[in-house]
Write a protein that holds these residues in place. Structure first.
Motif, mmCIF file in Angstrom:
data_model
loop_
_atom_site.group_PDB
_atom_site.id
_atom_site.type_symbol
_atom_site.label_atom_id
_atom_site.label_comp_id
_atom_site.label_asym_id
_atom_site.label_seq_id
_atom_site.Cartn_x
_atom_site.Cartn_y
_atom_site.Cartn_z
ATOM 1 N N PHE A 169 0.817 -1.215 0.000
ATOM 2 C CA PHE A 169 0.000 0.000 0.000
ATOM 3 C C PHE A 169 0.848 1.260 0.000
ATOM 4 N N TYR A 170 2.115 1.138 0.409
ATOM 5 C CA TYR A 170 2.952 2.321 0.499
ATOM 6 C C TYR A 170 3.227 2.917 -0.878
ATOM 7 N N ARG A 171 2.960 2.185 -1.926
ATOM 8 C CA ARG A 171 3.222 2.672 -3.277
ATOM 9 C C ARG A 171 2.031 3.470 -3.812
ATOM 10 N N PRO A 180 -0.573 6.417 -3.941
ATOM 11 C CA PRO A 180 -0.586 7.773 -3.406
ATOM 12 C C PRO A 180 -1.749 8.022 -2.430
ATOM 13 N N SER A 181 -2.877 7.400 -2.619
ATOM 14 C CA SER A 181 -3.994 7.635 -1.696
ATOM 15 C C SER A 181 -3.669 7.084 -0.305
ATOM 16 N N TRP A 182 -3.041 5.938 -0.260
ATOM 17 C CA TRP A 182 -2.645 5.372 1.041
ATOM 18 C C TRP A 182 -1.504 6.174 1.635
ATOM 19 N N GLN A 183 -0.598 6.680 0.825
ATOM 20 C CA GLN A 183 0.496 7.506 1.332
ATOM 21 C C GLN A 183 -0.067 8.774 1.980
ATOM 22 N N ARG A 184 -1.066 9.369 1.342
ATOM 23 C CA ARG A 184 -1.694 10.560 1.936
ATOM 24 C C ARG A 184 -2.420 10.206 3.240
ATOM 25 N N PHE A 223 -1.688 7.746 5.390
ATOM 26 C CA PHE A 223 -0.696 7.538 6.462
ATOM 27 C C PHE A 223 -0.019 8.846 6.861
ATOM 28 N N ALA A 224 0.271 9.683 5.881
ATOM 29 C CA ALA A 224 0.877 10.994 6.184
ATOM 30 C C ALA A 224 -0.117 11.833 6.992
#
Length: 168
Positions: free
Chosen positions: A6-8, A10-14, A16-17
């Motif tokens: 999931f870290y790849r 962008p929606s999941w990166q946002r 988690f950020a």
């Protein structure tokens, strides 16, 4: 077992950020609120300590003043009443009316003690005792002597006397 990548995305990166930034912001808000509440409580405790110390000082001052006023009032006490009580009437078989008249006469004799300072009268207690004991009282055609049993000195002075035949 493998962790999904999931870290790849962008929606999941946002997401988690956002979680990390939200956690940091909420932690800062918590620290600010806790700090202000703690500061208010510390200030309130300090004010209460000051109030307690002021009240303790006032209390000790008032207690000292109260003790001093009590001491002054005690030094200024005067005799307001003299009560005479004669006991031992059953052995001597004297009428109660005669006893009462004798008590009244002795009260009149000791009237000079009224409005005198309590310390002065107490200092002269032996003289008062001698004055009373040297009196001879005639009741029912018999002579009696008075003996002082008890003397209490305060604003009301109480003297308890005992009747004895003059022969004894």
């Amino acid at each position: 077992m493998r962790i999904p990548p999931f870290y790849r995305l962008p929606s999941w990166q946002r997401f988690f950020a956002g979680m990390v930034v939200g956690g940091i912001i909420s932690w800062m808000i918590f620290l600010f609120m806790f700090g202000t509440m703690h500061e208010k409580q510390a200030l309130k405790i300090e004010e209460q300590k000051n109030d307690i110390s002021k009240l303790k000082n006032t209390l000790s001052y008032l207690q000292e003043e109260y003790k001093q006023l009590n001491q002054e009032n005690e030094n200024e006490l005067v005799i307001q009443e003299v009560k005479i009580k004669i006991i031992n009437t059953t052995k001597t078989k004297v009428e109660l009316l005669s006893i009462h008249e004798t008590e009244d006469k002795l009260s009149e004799d000791l009237r000079s003690l009224l409005t005198k300072d309590l310390e002065t009268v107490y200092g002269n207690k032996e003289l008062i005792k001698k004055i009373i004991e040297n009196k001879t009282v005639k009741l029912n055609d018999k002579n009696f002597r008075l003996k002082v049993k008890e003397m209490y000195f305060y604003t009301t002075t109480q003297i308890t006397l005992e009747l004895k035949y003059e022969d004894d």
